[in-house]
Design a protein around this motif. Structure first.
Motif, PDB file in Angstrom:
ATOM      1  N   HIS A   1     -29.737 -32.223   4.625  1.00 28.35           N
ATOM      2  CA  HIS A   1     -29.200 -31.028   3.973  1.00 28.35           C
ATOM      3  C   HIS A   1     -29.659 -29.717   4.606  1.00 28.35           C
ATOM      4  N   GLN A   2     -30.645 -29.809   5.504  1.00 24.60           N
ATOM      5  CA  GLN A   2     -31.162 -28.582   6.140  1.00 24.60           C
ATOM      6  C   GLN A   2     -30.336 -28.282   7.383  1.00 24.60           C
ATOM      7  N   ILE A   3     -29.139 -27.743   7.200  1.00 28.20           N
ATOM      8  CA  ILE A   3     -28.317 -27.566   8.404  1.00 28.20           C
ATOM      9  C   ILE A   3     -28.872 -26.408   9.234  1.00 28.20           C
ATOM     10  N   LEU A   4     -29.038 -26.675  10.508  1.00 26.78           N
ATOM     11  CA  LEU A   4     -29.633 -25.718  11.440  1.00 26.78           C
ATOM     12  C   LEU A   4     -28.693 -25.481  12.612  1.00 26.78           C
ATOM     13  N   GLU A   5     -27.446 -25.880  12.446  1.00 26.41           N
ATOM     14  CA  GLU A   5     -26.470 -25.814  13.531  1.00 26.41           C
ATOM     15  C   GLU A   5     -25.229 -25.026  13.136  1.00 26.41           C
ATOM     16  N   ASP A   6     -25.188 -24.538  11.902  1.00 29.50           N
ATOM     17  CA  ASP A   6     -23.969 -23.920  11.372  1.00 29.50           C
ATOM     18  C   ASP A   6     -23.576 -22.640  12.107  1.00 29.50           C
ATOM     19  N   ILE A   7     -24.564 -21.846  12.497  1.00 21.67           N
ATOM     20  CA  ILE A   7     -24.224 -20.589  13.181  1.00 21.67           C
ATOM     21  C   ILE A   7     -23.635 -20.891  14.555  1.00 21.67           C
ATOM     22  N   ALA A   8     -24.220 -21.921  15.212  1.00 21.81           N
ATOM     23  CA  ALA A   8     -23.694 -22.326  16.520  1.00 21.81           C
ATOM     24  C   ALA A   8     -22.224 -22.707  16.399  1.00 21.81           C
ATOM     25  N   LEU A   9     -21.895 -23.453  15.337  1.00 21.33           N
ATOM     26  CA  LEU A   9     -20.502 -23.860  15.117  1.00 21.33           C
ATOM     27  C   LEU A   9     -19.605 -22.645  14.884  1.00 21.33           C
ATOM     28  N   MET A  10     -20.039 -21.786  13.966  1.00 15.14           N
ATOM     29  CA  MET A  10     -19.161 -20.701  13.526  1.00 15.14           C
ATOM     30  C   MET A  10     -18.995 -19.602  14.569  1.00 15.14           C
ATOM     31  N   ARG A  11     -20.055 -19.347  15.346  1.00 12.59           N
ATOM     32  CA  ARG A  11     -19.896 -18.235  16.289  1.00 12.59           C
ATOM     33  C   ARG A  11     -19.062 -18.636  17.503  1.00 12.59           C
TER      34      ARG A  11
ATOM     35  N   MET B   1     -13.766 -15.435  14.251  1.00 18.02           N
ATOM     36  CA  MET B   1     -14.740 -15.593  13.162  1.00 18.02           C
ATOM     37  C   MET B   1     -15.879 -14.581  13.276  1.00 18.02           C
ATOM     38  N   ILE B   2     -16.178 -13.935  12.136  1.00 19.34           N
ATOM     39  CA  ILE B   2     -17.334 -13.038  12.047  1.00 19.34           C
ATOM     40  C   ILE B   2     -18.474 -13.827  11.386  1.00 19.34           C
ATOM     41  N   VAL B   3     -19.682 -13.695  11.890  1.00 20.96           N
ATOM     42  CA  VAL B   3     -20.800 -14.473  11.353  1.00 20.96           C
ATOM     43  C   VAL B   3     -21.901 -13.540  10.857  1.00 20.96           C
ATOM     44  N   ILE B   4     -22.203 -13.658   9.560  1.00 24.48           N
ATOM     45  CA  ILE B   4     -23.194 -12.764   8.946  1.00 24.48           C
ATOM     46  C   ILE B   4     -24.282 -13.588   8.246  1.00 24.48           C
TER      47      ILE B   4
ATOM     48  N   ALA C   1     -14.672  -8.987   2.523  1.00 21.86           N
ATOM     49  CA  ALA C   1     -13.349  -8.906   1.894  1.00 21.86           C
ATOM     50  C   ALA C   1     -12.502  -7.819   2.540  1.00 21.86           C
ATOM     51  N   ALA C   2     -13.174  -6.822   3.072  1.00 24.61           N
ATOM     52  CA  ALA C   2     -12.438  -5.673   3.614  1.00 24.61           C
ATOM     53  C   ALA C   2     -11.870  -5.937   5.002  1.00 24.61           C
ATOM     54  N   VAL C   3     -12.414  -6.904   5.727  1.00 27.04           N
ATOM     55  CA  VAL C   3     -11.845  -7.211   7.048  1.00 27.04           C
ATOM     56  C   VAL C   3     -10.867  -8.372   6.915  1.00 27.04           C
ATOM     57  N   LYS C   4      -9.836  -8.327   7.734  1.00 22.78           N
ATOM     58  CA  LYS C   4      -8.759  -9.306   7.568  1.00 22.78           C
ATOM     59  C   LYS C   4      -9.008 -10.615   8.310  1.00 22.78           C
ATOM     60  N   THR C   5     -10.016 -10.651   9.161  1.00 16.46           N
ATOM     61  CA  THR C   5     -10.318 -11.903   9.865  1.00 16.46           C
ATOM     62  C   THR C   5     -11.307 -12.725   9.044  1.00 16.46           C
ATOM     63  N   PRO C   6     -11.399 -14.028   9.325  1.00 20.23           N
ATOM     64  CA  PRO C   6     -12.333 -14.868   8.574  1.00 20.23           C
ATOM     65  C   PRO C   6     -13.790 -14.480   8.830  1.00 20.23           C
ATOM     66  N   CYS C   7     -14.598 -14.590   7.782  1.00 24.12           N
ATOM     67  CA  CYS C   7     -16.031 -14.319   7.911  1.00 24.12           C
ATOM     68  C   CYS C   7     -16.813 -15.531   7.444  1.00 24.12           C
ATOM     69  N   TYR C   8     -17.957 -15.705   8.045  1.00 28.33           N
ATOM     70  CA  TYR C   8     -18.902 -16.735   7.613  1.00 28.33           C
ATOM     71  C   TYR C   8     -20.146 -16.021   7.104  1.00 28.33           C
ATOM     72  N   ILE C   9     -20.485 -16.259   5.839  1.00 24.65           N
ATOM     73  CA  ILE C   9     -21.665 -15.627   5.258  1.00 24.65           C
ATOM     74  C   ILE C   9     -22.672 -16.721   4.922  1.00 24.65           C
ATOM     75  N   ARG C  10     -23.826 -16.634   5.555  1.00 19.02           N
ATOM     76  CA  ARG C  10     -24.825 -17.679   5.394  1.00 19.02           C
ATOM     77  C   ARG C  10     -25.901 -17.192   4.430  1.00 19.02           C
ATOM     78  N   THR C  11     -26.117 -17.952   3.357  1.00 21.13           N
ATOM     79  CA  THR C  11     -27.170 -17.563   2.414  1.00 21.13           C
ATOM     80  C   THR C  11     -28.138 -18.718   2.188  1.00 21.13           C
ATOM     81  N   SER C  12     -29.128 -18.427   1.361  1.00 20.13           N
ATOM     82  CA  SER C  12     -30.163 -19.409   1.087  1.00 20.13           C
ATOM     83  C   SER C  12     -30.460 -19.428  -0.402  1.00 20.13           C
TER      84      SER C  12
ATOM     85  N   PRO D   1     -19.641 -10.191  15.543  1.00 20.40           N
ATOM     86  CA  PRO D   1     -20.005  -9.710  16.876  1.00 20.40           C
ATOM     87  C   PRO D   1     -21.431  -9.163  16.880  1.00 20.40           C
ATOM     88  N   VAL D   2     -22.229  -9.612  17.841  1.00 25.34           N
ATOM     89  CA  VAL D   2     -23.632  -9.218  17.850  1.00 25.34           C
ATOM     90  C   VAL D   2     -23.731  -7.766  18.332  1.00 25.34           C
TER      91      VAL D   2
END
Lengths: 320, 285
Positions: free
Chosen positions: A126-136, A141-144, A160-171, A235-236
Motif C-alpha cells: 500500500h506504500q506506493i512510491l512510484e505514482d509520481i513517476a507514472l503521472m509525470r 497531466m499536472i502533478v501536485i 479545478a480552475a485548469v482544464k487539463t487533468p491534475c494529479y493531487i497526491r496527499t497523505s 510542470p516543475v
C-alpha cells in the motif's frame, strides 16, 4: 507562512485539505462532481458526498471503471474529482488515466491519498512510491504534491480552475500546517521556505516541513541551506531550480517517493539540460519498504529532519 | 437537423457504399482491421442514418445522442459512416493512418468532427458511456448514449465493472451494442477465452438483453427502438455478425481481423460488392 515556522500550531493530514477544497468547490460550482472507489471517508470525499449526494458517484472497488466513468462525466462539461488510495489509482488504472482521460483531453482530476511510506503499518503493497513517476510521464497531466493541509486545499481549488487533468497526491499522516490562507498558491511556482547559500533543498509533500527543520539543524553546523517547497512536480519550476543551482552550487531533493521518476528526476533532468551542478536525489532508493509506524519508517529511511540533515551534510562534504 | 433514412433498400445501399469505402481505405492505409470493420457496416448504417439523433452540420449540438466507440480498431467503418452522413469530405477517407491525417489509426477525440471519445485500449468505452448516461439521467436530458463494444473486449474485467455500475444507476438511457463476430486476433473467442453464455451474463448483471441479426438493418433499428422503451435498465444488444460480411474470402476468417487487403484482394472485394449493389438496386423494395 505562519509567523514562527518553528512553532506550528496544528498538525493535520493533507487529505483533509483536499476534502475541504472539494467541499468549497462543490458549494461554489454545481458543475463539480466527485467519485470514489469505496474509500470516500478515507480520502475525505465524504464531506462532499454528504452535502451533494446527486453529484457523488460511488463506483465500488473498481478504479479502472472509475477513471472511465469520470471521463464520461467530464465529457459532459463537468469538473470531476476522482479519489482513491494512490496504490490503486494510479497504481491500478494507468491505462485508463492515459487514454480515457489524458488522450481524451477531459477535465478529470485525480486525488490520491495514502501515498508513500507514511501509510506505515499497511506495509509495502500500500506504500506506493512510484505514482509520481507514472503521472509525470503522461502528456497533459499536472502533478501536485502539497506540503500541508492548507496547501492541499488551495491545490484542489487550483486544479479545478485548469482544464487539463491534475494529479493531487496527499497523505493520511498528520503534518504541521505551516502555510496560511493568505499564502499565494500557483501551479508550477514553487515557494521558498528558507533562503540559503550553501545548498538548496527541494522537497514536496509530507517531508517538506522536516526539510525545513533539517535546515535549522544544519545552521548549527555552519551550513546555510535554502529550502524550497516544490509542490508542483509537473510542470516543475525550472526557473527556481536554475536560480538555486547557481546560487548554491548543490541541490538535494527530498521526497517520500522512489528516487527514480519523482521530483529528484524532474530536478536532475532540468539541471542536466541547462547547467552543471550536482543534484543529490534523496528518497527511497529503488526498493520496497515494510510495516511500521510512519515516524519509525521516516526515521529508518532518513526522511525525518535528522535523516535529511545527515544526507545534506554528506553531500556538502562531497561538494567541498 | 439530420433527416433519418427509413427505406431499408436505401439503408442497404448505404451499407454497401460504406463497405466499399472500408476496402479502399484499408488498401490505401496498408494496415488496419478489415473483417470487423466490414462486418459492422450494417450496424453503423442503422445508427448513423436512422437511430441516432445527431446533426453532422452541428457536431457539438448539445442535445445530440452520444455515440461512444469502445473498440476503436474498427474505426474505418466509423469514419466512413461519419463522412457519408456529412461530417467531413469523403475524399479525406483515403488519408487514414497517414502522416498529418485527421483519421488516426484509432479515433482521437477532437481530431475529427463527430468523434465523442478517443479509444483503442479495449474495455474503456463502456465506462465512458456510463459516465455520460449518469449525467444525462441526473439532469433529465432527452439524449441517449449508444456504445459500440466488441465481443473480445468482454474479456477485459473493466467491462464488467462498467456493467455493474450501469445497473446500479438504472441507466435506461444507455444502449450498448456488442459486435458478436466470434473472432479476435489470436482466434475464435470461444477458444481464446470463452465469453459465453454472454446474454445470460448481462441479464444476471441486471441488463436488458436483445439478440439480433447484425446484418438485418431493420432488426437492428427495431432493437434500438425497443431499448428506448425499457426504463430503469441498460440494454445490451448482442448483434450477431459475420466478420468480413459480403466479401466472400474474408467472411468468418479471423486471419482478416488485423490485416488490410492487397490490390488483388481489393479488386475482388469491390467487384463482389458492386455486383451486390446492382442486384439490390434492381430489387423492388
Amino acid at each position: 507562512m505562519i509567523a514562527d515556522l518553528n512553532k506550528p500550531e496544528a498538525k493535520k493530514p493533507t487529505r483533509d485539505g483536499f476534502g475541504k477544497g472539494l467541499l468549497e468547490l462543490g458549494e461554489k460550482d454545481s458543475n463539480v462532481w466527485a467519485l470514489s472507489a469505496d474509500v470516500s471517508e478515507s480520502t475525505r470525499t465524504h464531506w462532499f458526498a454528504e452535502k451533494f449526494p446527486g453529484r457523488f458517484i460511488q463506483v465500488g472497488v473498481a478504479e479502472q471503471n472509475m477513471a472511465g466513468v469520470a471521463s464520461g462525466i467530464a465529457h459532459c462539461g463537468k469538473t470531476v474529482f476522482v479519489s482513491a488510495f494512490a496504490a490503486f489509482s494510479p497504481g491500478r488504472n494507468f491505462d485508463q488515466i492515459r487514454v480515457s482521460v489524458c488522450y481524451n483531453d477531459v477535465n478529470v482530476n485525480f486525488h490520491a491519498s495514502h501515498s508513500g511510506i507514511t501509510v506505515g503499518p499497511d506495509g509495502a503493497s500500500h506504500q506506493i512510491l512510484e505514482d509520481i513517476a507514472l503521472m509525470r510521464s503522461l502528456p497533459n497531466m499536472i502533478v501536485i504534491s502539497p506540503a500541508d493541509m492548507e496547501e492541499a486545499r488551495k491545490a484542489t481549488i487550483a486544479a479545478a480552475a485548469v482544464k487539463t487533468p491534475c494529479y493531487i497526491r496527499t497523505s493520511r499522516q498528520n503534518t504541521p500546517v505551516f502555510t496560511t490562507p493568505d499564502d499565494k498558491f500557483e501551479i508550477g511556482k514553487s515557494s521558498v521556505i528558507r533562503e540559503g547559500k550553501d545548498v538548496a533543498i527541494f522537497a514536496h509533500g509530507v517531508v517538506t516541513y522536516d526539510s525545513f527543520l533539517a535546515a535549522e539543524k544544519l545552521r548549527q553546523k555552519g551550513i546555510d541551506a535554502a529550502v524550497i517547497n516544490c509542490h508542483t512536480i509537473k510542470p516543475v519550476d525550472e526557473e527556481a531550480i536554475l536560480k538555486y543551482a547557481k546560487q548554491c552550487g548543490l541541490i538535494v531533493t527530498v521526497e517520500d517517493h522512489q528516487v527514480i521518476g519523482g521530483l529528484g528526476s524532474a530536478v536532475a533532468e532540468t539541471v542536466a539540460d541547462r547547467c552543471h551542478v550536482p543534484v543529490k536525489r534523496h528518497g527511497i532508493y529503488d526498493r520496497f519498504c515494510e510495516s511500521a509506524s510512519a515516524s519509525e519508517l521516516l526515521q529508518k529511511y532518513q526522511l525525518d529532519a535528522d535523516g535529511i540533515a545527515r544526507k545534506v551534510e554528506e553531500e556538502m562534504k562531497v561538494k567541498k | 437537423m439530420w433527416k433519418k433514412v427509413h427505406s431499408i433498400k436505401k439503408l442497404n445501399l448505404i451499407a454497401n457504399v460504406i463497405r466499399q469505402d472500408v476496402v479502399k481505405m484499408l488498401y490505401e492505409a496498408k494496415s488496419g482491421h478489415s473483417a470487423g470493420s466490414i462486418g459492422l457496416a450494417d450496424i453503423f448504417t442503422a445508427l448513423y442514418f436512422n437511430v441516432l439523433y445527431h446533426d453532422p452540420a452541428n457536431p457539438d449540438w448539445p442535445d445530440r445522442d452520444r455515440f461512444v466507440l469502445s473498440n476503436g480498431h474498427v474505426c474505418p467503418v466509423f469514419y466512413s459512416a461519419l463522412a457519408n452522413s456529412g461530417y467531413f469530405p469523403k475524399e479525406e477517407l483515403m488519408t487514414l493512418r497517414k502522416l498529418g491525417s485527421r483519421l488516426q489509426g484509432h479515433p482521437h477525440r477532437g481530431a475529427l468532427p463527430g468523434i465523442e471519445n478517443s479509444s483503442g485500449p479495449l474495455g474503456q468505452g463502456l465506462s465512458q458511456a456510463v459516465g455520460m448516461a449518469i449525467v444525462a439521467k441526473s439532469e433529465r436530458k432527452k439524449w441517449r448514449v449508444y456504445c459500440m463494444v466488441s465481443d473480445g473486449e468482454q474479456q477485459e474485467g473493466q467491462s464488467w465493472e462498467a456493467a455493474m455500475l450501469a445497473a446500479k444507476y438504472r441507466l435506461g438511457n444507455l444502449t450498448a451494442i456488442m459486435d458478436r463476430n466470434n473472432i479476435q486476433i489470436d482466434g475464435y473467442t470461444e477458444e481464446v477465452l470463452p465469453i459465453e453464455p454472454i446474454a445470460e451474463k448481462y441479464r444476471s448483471f441486471g441488463w436488458n438483453v436483445i439478440n439480433v441479426d447484425g446484418h438485418n438493418i431493420k432488426k437492428i433499428i427495431d432493437a434500438c427502438n425497443e431499448s428506448k422503451a425499457v426504463y430503469e435498465r441498460p440494454t445490451m444488444i448482442i448483434a450477431h455478425t459475420i466478420p468480413g460480411k459480403a466479401v466472400s474470402f474474408m467472411e468468418q476468417r479471423f486471419e482478416w481481423h488485423g490485416k488490410p487487403p492487397s490490390q488483388e484482394d481489393m479488386n475482388r472485394a469491390l467487384s463482389e460488392l458492386e455486383n451486390m449493389r446492382t442486384i439490390m438496386e434492381e430489387e423492388e423494395i
